[in-house]
Design a protein around this motif. Structure first.
Motif, PDB file in Angstrom:
ATOM      1  N   LEU A 215       4.332  -0.185  11.329  1.00 28.46           N
ATOM      2  CA  LEU A 215       4.260  -0.360   9.878  1.00 28.46           C
ATOM      3  C   LEU A 215       5.635  -0.575   9.258  1.00 28.46           C
ATOM      4  CD1 LEU A 215       2.566  -0.319   7.252  1.00 28.46           C
ATOM      5  CD2 LEU A 215       2.836   2.180   7.228  1.00 28.46           C
ATOM      6  N   GLY A 216       6.655   0.053   9.827  1.00 27.64           N
ATOM      7  CA  GLY A 216       8.001  -0.071   9.285  1.00 27.64           C
ATOM      8  C   GLY A 216       8.574  -1.473   9.365  1.00 27.64           C
ATOM      9  N   TYR A 217       8.022  -2.315  10.246  1.00 30.62           N
ATOM     10  CA  TYR A 217       8.499  -3.693  10.353  1.00 30.62           C
ATOM     11  C   TYR A 217       8.119  -4.511   9.118  1.00 30.62           C
ATOM     12  CZ  TYR A 217       9.637  -3.270  15.357  1.00 30.62           C
ATOM     13  OH  TYR A 217      10.192  -2.925  16.558  1.00 30.62           O
ATOM     14  N   CYS A 218       7.033  -4.143   8.460  1.00 34.90           N
ATOM     15  CA  CYS A 218       6.542  -4.911   7.311  1.00 34.90           C
ATOM     16  C   CYS A 218       7.454  -4.701   6.111  1.00 34.90           C
ATOM     17  CB  CYS A 218       5.120  -4.467   6.958  1.00 34.90           C
ATOM     18  SG  CYS A 218       4.510  -5.136   5.395  1.00 34.90           S
ATOM     19  N   ASN A 219       7.970  -5.812   5.551  1.00 37.19           N
ATOM     20  CA  ASN A 219       8.813  -5.689   4.356  1.00 37.19           C
ATOM     21  C   ASN A 219       8.132  -6.287   3.127  1.00 37.19           C
ATOM     22  OD1 ASN A 219       9.032  -8.361   4.967  1.00 37.19           O
ATOM     23  ND2 ASN A 219      11.248  -8.360   5.308  1.00 37.19           N
ATOM     24  N   ILE A 220       6.811  -6.231   3.108  1.00 40.93           N
ATOM     25  CA  ILE A 220       5.941  -6.521   1.962  1.00 40.93           C
ATOM     26  C   ILE A 220       6.300  -7.812   1.228  1.00 40.93           C
ATOM     27  CG2 ILE A 220       5.172  -4.153   1.668  1.00 40.93           C
ATOM     28  CD1 ILE A 220       7.122  -3.776  -0.590  1.00 40.93           C
ATOM     29  N   THR A 221       6.444  -8.908   1.967  1.00 40.85           N
ATOM     30  CA  THR A 221       6.699 -10.201   1.328  1.00 40.85           C
ATOM     31  C   THR A 221       5.427 -10.819   0.756  1.00 40.85           C
ATOM     32  OG1 THR A 221       6.417 -11.367   3.430  1.00 40.85           O
ATOM     33  CG2 THR A 221       8.659 -10.673   2.848  1.00 40.85           C
ATOM     34  N   LYS A 222       4.271 -10.265   1.101  1.00 43.56           N
ATOM     35  CA  LYS A 222       2.964 -10.704   0.603  1.00 43.56           C
ATOM     36  C   LYS A 222       2.528 -12.071   1.144  1.00 43.56           C
ATOM     37  CE  LYS A 222       3.224  -8.001  -3.654  1.00 43.56           C
ATOM     38  NZ  LYS A 222       2.882  -7.936  -5.088  1.00 43.56           N
ATOM     39  N   CYS A 223       3.189 -12.567   2.192  1.00 40.83           N
ATOM     40  CA  CYS A 223       2.771 -13.850   2.752  1.00 40.83           C
ATOM     41  C   CYS A 223       1.379 -13.748   3.364  1.00 40.83           C
ATOM     42  CB  CYS A 223       3.786 -14.336   3.790  1.00 40.83           C
ATOM     43  SG  CYS A 223       4.194 -13.150   5.077  1.00 40.83           S
ATOM     44  N   CYS A 224       1.009 -12.572   3.864  1.00 39.85           N
ATOM     45  CA  CYS A 224      -0.333 -12.391   4.437  1.00 39.85           C
ATOM     46  C   CYS A 224      -1.397 -12.510   3.352  1.00 39.85           C
ATOM     47  CB  CYS A 224      -0.440 -11.051   5.151  1.00 39.85           C
ATOM     48  SG  CYS A 224       0.074  -9.621   4.162  1.00 39.85           S
ATOM     49  N   THR A 225      -1.139 -11.926   2.202  1.00 37.21           N
ATOM     50  CA  THR A 225      -2.074 -12.002   1.089  1.00 37.21           C
ATOM     51  C   THR A 225      -2.258 -13.450   0.624  1.00 37.21           C
ATOM     52  OG1 THR A 225      -1.499  -9.774   0.334  1.00 37.21           O
ATOM     53  CG2 THR A 225      -2.506 -11.250  -1.284  1.00 37.21           C
ATOM     54  N   GLU A 226      -1.166 -14.207   0.620  1.00 37.39           N
ATOM     55  CA  GLU A 226      -1.197 -15.573   0.095  1.00 37.39           C
ATOM     56  C   GLU A 226      -2.096 -16.500   0.904  1.00 37.39           C
ATOM     57  OE1 GLU A 226       2.820 -16.849  -0.107  1.00 37.39           O
ATOM     58  OE2 GLU A 226       3.354 -15.509  -1.759  1.00 37.39           O
ATOM     59  N   VAL A 227      -2.243 -16.254   2.213  1.00 31.56           N
ATOM     60  CA  VAL A 227      -3.037 -17.163   3.044  1.00 31.56           C
ATOM     61  C   VAL A 227      -4.445 -16.649   3.317  1.00 31.56           C
ATOM     62  CG1 VAL A 227      -0.980 -18.091   4.167  1.00 31.56           C
ATOM     63  CG2 VAL A 227      -2.215 -16.189   5.244  1.00 31.56           C
ATOM     64  N   CYS A 228      -4.792 -15.455   2.852  1.00 35.17           N
ATOM     65  CA  CYS A 228      -6.112 -14.894   3.155  1.00 35.17           C
ATOM     66  C   CYS A 228      -7.215 -15.698   2.470  1.00 35.17           C
ATOM     67  CB  CYS A 228      -6.194 -13.439   2.696  1.00 35.17           C
ATOM     68  SG  CYS A 228      -7.817 -12.687   2.993  1.00 35.17           S
ATOM     69  N   PRO A 229      -8.148 -16.305   3.223  1.00 32.53           N
ATOM     70  CA  PRO A 229      -9.199 -17.112   2.606  1.00 32.53           C
ATOM     71  C   PRO A 229     -10.234 -16.287   1.847  1.00 32.53           C
ATOM     72  CG  PRO A 229      -9.573 -16.948   4.962  1.00 32.53           C
ATOM     73  CD  PRO A 229      -8.236 -16.331   4.699  1.00 32.53           C
ATOM     74  N   GLU A 230     -10.254 -14.982   2.095  1.00 27.01           N
ATOM     75  CA  GLU A 230     -11.193 -14.107   1.401  1.00 27.01           C
ATOM     76  C   GLU A 230     -10.569 -13.461   0.167  1.00 27.01           C
ATOM     77  OE1 GLU A 230     -14.506 -13.335   1.882  1.00 27.01           O
ATOM     78  OE2 GLU A 230     -14.475 -15.065   3.218  1.00 27.01           O
ATOM     79  N   GLY A 231      -9.307 -13.758  -0.104  1.00 28.76           N
ATOM     80  CA  GLY A 231      -8.653 -13.211  -1.291  1.00 28.76           C
ATOM     81  C   GLY A 231      -8.384 -11.725  -1.221  1.00 28.76           C
ATOM     82  N   ILE A 232      -8.308 -11.169  -0.016  1.00 31.53           N
ATOM     83  CA  ILE A 232      -8.025  -9.737   0.128  1.00 31.53           C
ATOM     84  C   ILE A 232      -6.562  -9.484  -0.221  1.00 31.53           C
ATOM     85  CG2 ILE A 232      -8.018  -7.772   1.710  1.00 31.53           C
ATOM     86  CD1 ILE A 232     -10.067  -9.317   3.422  1.00 31.53           C
ATOM     87  N   ARG A 233      -6.316  -8.509  -1.033  1.00 34.76           N
ATOM     88  CA  ARG A 233      -4.936  -8.169  -1.422  1.00 34.76           C
ATOM     89  C   ARG A 233      -4.357  -7.219  -0.373  1.00 34.76           C
ATOM     90  NH1 ARG A 233      -4.653  -6.472  -7.552  1.00 34.76           N
ATOM     91  NH2 ARG A 233      -2.428  -6.792  -7.114  1.00 34.76           N
ATOM     92  N   ILE A 234      -4.048  -7.794   0.775  1.00 38.27           N
ATOM     93  CA  ILE A 234      -3.651  -7.008   1.945  1.00 38.27           C
ATOM     94  C   ILE A 234      -2.422  -6.157   1.651  1.00 38.27           C
ATOM     95  CG2 ILE A 234      -2.964  -7.135   4.367  1.00 38.27           C
ATOM     96  CD1 ILE A 234      -4.365  -9.893   4.474  1.00 38.27           C
ATOM     97  N   THR A 235      -1.420  -6.759   1.070  1.00 38.53           N
ATOM     98  CA  THR A 235      -0.157  -6.047   0.833  1.00 38.53           C
ATOM     99  C   THR A 235      -0.315  -4.969  -0.228  1.00 38.53           C
ATOM    100  OG1 THR A 235       1.006  -8.109   1.330  1.00 38.53           O
ATOM    101  CG2 THR A 235       2.292  -6.329   0.359  1.00 38.53           C
ATOM    102  N   ASP A 236      -0.830  -5.341  -1.383  1.00 38.04           N
ATOM    103  CA  ASP A 236      -0.896  -4.407  -2.508  1.00 38.04           C
ATOM    104  C   ASP A 236      -1.883  -3.273  -2.282  1.00 38.04           C
ATOM    105  OD1 ASP A 236       1.006  -5.782  -3.959  1.00 38.04           O
ATOM    106  OD2 ASP A 236      -0.457  -7.037  -4.991  1.00 38.04           O
ATOM    107  N   ASN A 237      -3.025  -3.588  -1.688  1.00 37.70           N
ATOM    108  CA  ASN A 237      -4.095  -2.595  -1.626  1.00 37.70           C
ATOM    109  C   ASN A 237      -4.211  -1.876  -0.289  1.00 37.70           C
ATOM    110  OD1 ASN A 237      -4.657  -3.376  -4.205  1.00 37.70           O
ATOM    111  ND2 ASN A 237      -6.515  -4.516  -3.715  1.00 37.70           N
ATOM    112  N   ALA A 238      -3.552  -2.387   0.759  1.00 32.14           N
ATOM    113  CA  ALA A 238      -3.633  -1.737   2.068  1.00 32.14           C
ATOM    114  C   ALA A 238      -2.262  -1.314   2.584  1.00 32.14           C
ATOM    115  CB  ALA A 238      -4.313  -2.662   3.081  1.00 32.14           C
ATOM    116  N   LEU A 239      -1.331  -2.262   2.699  1.00 31.87           N
ATOM    117  CA  LEU A 239      -0.065  -1.964   3.373  1.00 31.87           C
ATOM    118  C   LEU A 239       0.852  -1.072   2.545  1.00 31.87           C
ATOM    119  CD1 LEU A 239       0.711  -5.402   5.050  1.00 31.87           C
ATOM    120  CD2 LEU A 239      -0.751  -3.534   5.822  1.00 31.87           C
ATOM    121  N   ILE A 240       0.973  -1.357   1.253  1.00 34.64           N
ATOM    122  CA  ILE A 240       1.854  -0.528   0.425  1.00 34.64           C
ATOM    123  C   ILE A 240       1.318   0.904   0.307  1.00 34.64           C
ATOM    124  CG2 ILE A 240       2.746  -0.182  -1.922  1.00 34.64           C
ATOM    125  CD1 ILE A 240       3.137  -3.200  -2.108  1.00 34.64           C
ATOM    126  N   PRO A 241       0.022   1.123   0.010  1.00 33.91           N
ATOM    127  CA  PRO A 241      -0.487   2.505  -0.007  1.00 33.91           C
ATOM    128  C   PRO A 241      -0.320   3.215   1.337  1.00 33.91           C
ATOM    129  CG  PRO A 241      -2.019   1.036  -1.115  1.00 33.91           C
ATOM    130  CD  PRO A 241      -1.004   0.158  -0.460  1.00 33.91           C
TER     131      PRO A 241
END
Length: 266
Positions: A215-241
């Motif tokens: 988890l420490g490798y992730c620096n929350i650039t939100k690039c994963c959220t930007e490409v999600c076809p389902e619109g899941i807010r991966i960074t804001d709602n999963a990784l940051i919490p």
């Protein structure tokens, strides 16, 4: 009386320029194609037309053609996308559309990549732990208790988030220690689950995300959220919490003191 006639509408079909990567594990190159495009078509339609008219041996993975199976993941003009959900109308007619395989994973042939890395990571995540004393089928949860994690269940495992994450995309050496956004999201989902009894069985999900899944490798650039076809807010709602809970556990002075006292008693 003369009835005015409308001018004929321009043809909805046109010829597009495509560049498609052809090759295998030994290497390859981009191949140019000129192919007909009709109104309403998606990139997968054009790939199928190239197969039918110019390159019958072109390899591409697909299944549902409805944006729900995640099979047809590729990169279109350098951006990870689903071939079946990318309409040709988003590209200017004179633009060359370049289709390449997912960059973060080894190529098998043409547009098909080996995504077994993701299934190996999935097996490393401890499964849901049923609450003690509650029979299977007797679980009860209120909607308000599942709303936070319900979003993550929409994941179709297209692995576009895994592909775009620069931690593995640009650094192959990180793969052994990093689960990637899709599976850190899985840890977060289980950690938020109101009935998961992992803590009672000795599994600290937030800590394992930090210590075992990178988890420490992730620096929350939100690039994963930007490409999600389902619109899941991966960074804001999963990784940051999840990061917040991991840090709380690691640096909370009361937790630190409790661990110290516990070790002394042993």
């Amino acid at each position: 009386m003369n009835t005015p006639t409308s001018s004929p509408s321009p043809s909805s079909s046109y010829e597009a320029k495509f560049r498609v990567w052809r090759g295998d594990t030994d290497g390859g190159e981009l191949t140019d194609f000129a192919v007909e495009v009709n109104e309403g078509e998606v990139v997968l339609d054009i790939i199928h037309r190239i197969q039918a008219t110019a390159a019958p041996d072109l390899a591409v993975r697909w299944n549902c053609k409805a944006g729900k199976c995640g099979s047809c993941s590729a990169e279109i003009n350098g951006r990870p996308r689903l071939l079946c959900m990318t309409r040709m109308s988003v590209f200017p007619r004179d633009e060359t559309v370049t289709v390449t395989p997912l960059r973060a994973f080894p190529v098998i042939r043409d547009l098909v990549t080996d995504v077994s890395f993701n299934y190996a990571k999935a097996r490393e995540i401890p499964a849901f732990v049923p609450p003690p004393g509650v029979a299977a089928g007797a679980y009860r949860m209120r909607q308000i208790d599942v709303e936070r994690s319900q979003e993550f269940r929409k994941c179709i495992e297209c692995f576009l988030c895994q592909d775009t994450c620069h931690v593995v995309r640009d650094h192959e050496e990180n793969k052994p220690a990093f689960a990637g956004p899709r599976f850190l999201m899985r840890v977060a989902e289980l950690d938020m689950h109101p009935l998961d009894a992992a803590g009672e069985s000795g599994i600290d999900r937030a800590r394992s995300a930090q210590d075992e899944h990178g988890l420490g490798y992730c620096n929350i650039t939100k690039c994963c959220t930007e490409v999600c076809p389902e619109g899941i807010r991966i960074t804001d709602n999963a990784l940051i919490p999840l990061k917040e809970r991991a840090v709380d556990r690691k640096y909370d002075p009361l937790v630190w003191l409790g661990n110290k006292i516990g070790r002394r008693r042993e």
